[in-house]
Design a protein around this motif. Structure first.
Motif, PDB file in Angstrom:
ATOM      1  N   PHE A 279     -31.543 -14.690  32.484  1.00 25.92           N
ATOM      2  CA  PHE A 279     -31.802 -13.293  32.859  1.00 25.92           C
ATOM      3  C   PHE A 279     -30.518 -12.472  32.794  1.00 25.92           C
ATOM      4  O   PHE A 279     -30.486 -11.370  32.241  1.00 25.92           O
ATOM      5  CB  PHE A 279     -32.404 -13.254  34.264  1.00 25.92           C
ATOM      6  N   MET A 280     -29.441 -13.010  33.365  1.00 28.24           N
ATOM      7  CA  MET A 280     -28.163 -12.297  33.364  1.00 28.24           C
ATOM      8  C   MET A 280     -27.632 -12.115  31.938  1.00 28.24           C
ATOM      9  O   MET A 280     -27.068 -11.078  31.595  1.00 28.24           O
ATOM     10  CB  MET A 280     -27.141 -13.057  34.212  1.00 28.24           C
ATOM     11  N   THR A 281     -27.837 -13.131  31.114  1.00 28.86           N
ATOM     12  CA  THR A 281     -27.381 -13.043  29.727  1.00 28.86           C
ATOM     13  C   THR A 281     -28.166 -11.999  28.945  1.00 28.86           C
ATOM     14  O   THR A 281     -27.596 -11.185  28.207  1.00 28.86           O
ATOM     15  CB  THR A 281     -27.504 -14.416  29.041  1.00 28.86           C
ATOM     16  N   ASP A 282     -29.487 -11.971  29.121  1.00 30.65           N
ATOM     17  CA  ASP A 282     -30.338 -11.071  28.352  1.00 30.65           C
ATOM     18  C   ASP A 282     -30.255  -9.628  28.838  1.00 30.65           C
ATOM     19  O   ASP A 282     -30.196  -8.698  28.034  1.00 30.65           O
ATOM     20  CB  ASP A 282     -31.796 -11.543  28.413  1.00 30.65           C
ATOM     21  N   ILE A 283     -30.261  -9.434  30.158  1.00 30.19           N
ATOM     22  CA  ILE A 283     -30.340  -8.074  30.709  1.00 30.19           C
ATOM     23  C   ILE A 283     -28.976  -7.406  30.777  1.00 30.19           C
ATOM     24  O   ILE A 283     -28.820  -6.231  30.445  1.00 30.19           O
ATOM     25  CB  ILE A 283     -30.988  -8.093  32.104  1.00 30.19           C
ATOM     26  N   PHE A 284     -27.953  -8.157  31.209  1.00 27.09           N
ATOM     27  CA  PHE A 284     -26.630  -7.571  31.410  1.00 27.09           C
ATOM     28  C   PHE A 284     -25.595  -8.031  30.381  1.00 27.09           C
ATOM     29  O   PHE A 284     -24.427  -7.653  30.473  1.00 27.09           O
ATOM     30  CB  PHE A 284     -26.119  -7.888  32.823  1.00 27.09           C
ATOM     31  N   GLU A 285     -26.029  -8.886  29.427  1.00 31.81           N
ATOM     32  CA  GLU A 285     -25.114  -9.431  28.408  1.00 31.81           C
ATOM     33  C   GLU A 285     -23.889 -10.081  29.069  1.00 31.81           C
ATOM     34  O   GLU A 285     -22.750  -9.904  28.626  1.00 31.81           O
ATOM     35  CB  GLU A 285     -24.685  -8.335  27.427  1.00 31.81           C
ATOM     36  N   ALA A 286     -24.145 -10.823  30.143  1.00 26.69           N
ATOM     37  CA  ALA A 286     -23.062 -11.472  30.889  1.00 26.69           C
ATOM     38  C   ALA A 286     -22.478 -12.619  30.068  1.00 26.69           C
ATOM     39  O   ALA A 286     -23.164 -13.256  29.258  1.00 26.69           O
ATOM     40  CB  ALA A 286     -23.580 -12.002  32.220  1.00 26.69           C
TER      41      ALA A 286
ATOM     42  N   GLY B 208     -19.732 -17.730  31.883  1.00 29.51           N
ATOM     43  CA  GLY B 208     -19.243 -17.987  33.235  1.00 29.51           C
ATOM     44  C   GLY B 208     -19.896 -17.103  34.273  1.00 29.51           C
ATOM     45  O   GLY B 208     -20.289 -17.567  35.349  1.00 29.51           O
ATOM     46  N   VAL B 209     -20.046 -15.806  33.971  1.00 22.87           N
ATOM     47  CA  VAL B 209     -20.674 -14.863  34.908  1.00 22.87           C
ATOM     48  C   VAL B 209     -22.160 -15.182  35.057  1.00 22.87           C
ATOM     49  O   VAL B 209     -22.716 -15.141  36.165  1.00 22.87           O
ATOM     50  CB  VAL B 209     -20.469 -13.410  34.439  1.00 22.87           C
ATOM     51  N   ALA B 210     -22.822 -15.498  33.945  1.00 24.62           N
ATOM     52  CA  ALA B 210     -24.237 -15.863  34.016  1.00 24.62           C
ATOM     53  C   ALA B 210     -24.429 -17.104  34.879  1.00 24.62           C
ATOM     54  O   ALA B 210     -25.338 -17.160  35.726  1.00 24.62           O
ATOM     55  CB  ALA B 210     -24.782 -16.104  32.605  1.00 24.62           C
TER      56      ALA B 210
END
Length: 363
Positions: A211-218, A221-223
């Motif tokens: 979700f973090m990767t897809d929505i916020f392009e994290a 490490g952050v994801a």
């Protein structure tokens, strides 16, 4: 220590997905392997606990788990990933059943509330593992290498600890006390509560980094840190659980925490910034923290069966949440978005809120 390797697996899922070039639906199918293995093992777990006693159950389960948990990271296709996760889940189920039965026996014999604290330490293990996994992800260390290193380091301390734990020969229930009724209404209601909580926990483990990767392009490490935050607040809630359970009614406590989980889910999914989403994830972790330990304590005191049998049935039914959650979320995400897919958790939490009224411990 037991869940450190498991915790390190979750932040690596986006990299596994990218390496194998899996769609959301294909990944959902592959991730079903872990709960399928759990579900299969727990069909006979109660009888196994009664036959082996807790020490041998823990020892054998932990050895198999540490050998098999890194295996999924070596697989080269979605089908092989499913099979490897199923084998890992089989071993994980036996190890965790041994831990839960031991904690329930100690709590019962010592007349002291420890179940939430035990699950709090388990959550700390997940937290440590997910933090290590996130660091390894940021350093671009391959998932198979990092998981193998953690398993190797964990082996001797874990087996040594298992051999030091009191060996409870789990008593078989008196057949005159209703053993012929394996699933009673109270156990079903407690299990349905656990289903909603488990579906949410499993979804966070499998999908929050994506979700973090897809929505916020994290970044990786952050994801991965999103699940670390979730685990941190699960651990925090569980360490407060025994104190809160002694002060407030179990039903009100469970219901209040589920409401917090619902609010956290909505904030996490619809916040415009990554910081605000992390705050929602924190509330979601806190909200689901007490669900499973409260359910284990309630189920282990139900009359008519041994605590091992009750806990095994509860865990088996609860893990259906893990079994249903990944494909449902993956299929919805395949035809809409990961945001809408995770929103499908809200009905599960509403169901848990309804059945929280049936949680109570019996003398």
């Amino acid at each position: 220590m037991q869940p450190i390797v498991l915790g390190a697996w979750f932040p690596r899922i986006p990299q596994i997905q990218a390496t194998l070039d899996l769609s959301a639906g294909q990944l959902a199918f592959a991730l079903m392997g872990l709960p399928v293995g759990l579900f299969a093992a727990l069909a006979f777990g109660g009888r196994l606990a009664e036959a082996l006693g807790t020490r041998r159950l823990l020892t054998y389960g932990l050895i198999a788990y540490l050998i098999l948990m890194p295996l999924p990271a070596f697989m080269g296709s979605g089908v092989l990933l499913f099979c490897a996760l199923a084998l890992a889940g089989l071993a994980l189920a036996i190890a965790e059943l041994g831990l839960n039965v031991t904690a329930a026996e100690v709590e019962s014999r010592a007349d002291r509330l420890i179940m939430n604290g035990c699950h709090g330490f388990w959550s700390v293990g997940v937290l440590i593992g997910s933090a290590i996994g996130s660091i390894f992800a940021e350093l671009r260390l391959a998932p198979n290498i990092s998981l193998s290193i953690l398993s190797f380091i964990s082996l001797i301390p874990l087996i040594y600890s298992a051999r030091q734990i009191t060996d409870f020969s789990v008593p078989k229930p008196d057949p005159t006390e209703g053993e012929q009724k394996p699933i009673t209404k109270p156990l079903v209601f407690i299990s349905l509560f656990g289903f909603g909580i488990a579906m949410t926990e499993g979804a966070m483990a499998d999908w929050i980094a994506i979700f973090m990767t897809d929505i916020f392009e994290a970044s990786p490490g952050v994801a991965g840190a999103s699940f670390t935050v979730f685990s941190l607040f699960v651990a925090f809630g569980r360490f407060q659980g025994d104190k809160l359970k002694a002060r407030f009614g179990v039903e009100k406590l469970a219901g209040s925490f589920v409401i917090a989980a619902l609010a956290g889910l909505l904030v996490a999914l619809f916040s415009p910034t990554i910081i605000a989403s992390f705050i929602g994830i924190a509330f979601l972790g806190l909200g689901v923290s007490l669900g499973f330990p409260l359910a284990v304590s309630a189920a282990s005191t139900l009359p008519g069966r041994s605590s091992a049998s009750n806990v095994a049935i509860l865990t088996q039914m609860t893990l259906c949440g893990f079994l249903v959650g990944p494909p449902v979320i993956g299929l919805i995400a395949e035809f809409s978005s990961i945001q809408i897919g995770l929103l499908a958790l809200s009905p599960a939490l509403v169901m848990a809120l309804y059945f929280s009224r049936f949680l109570r411990t019996h003398p």
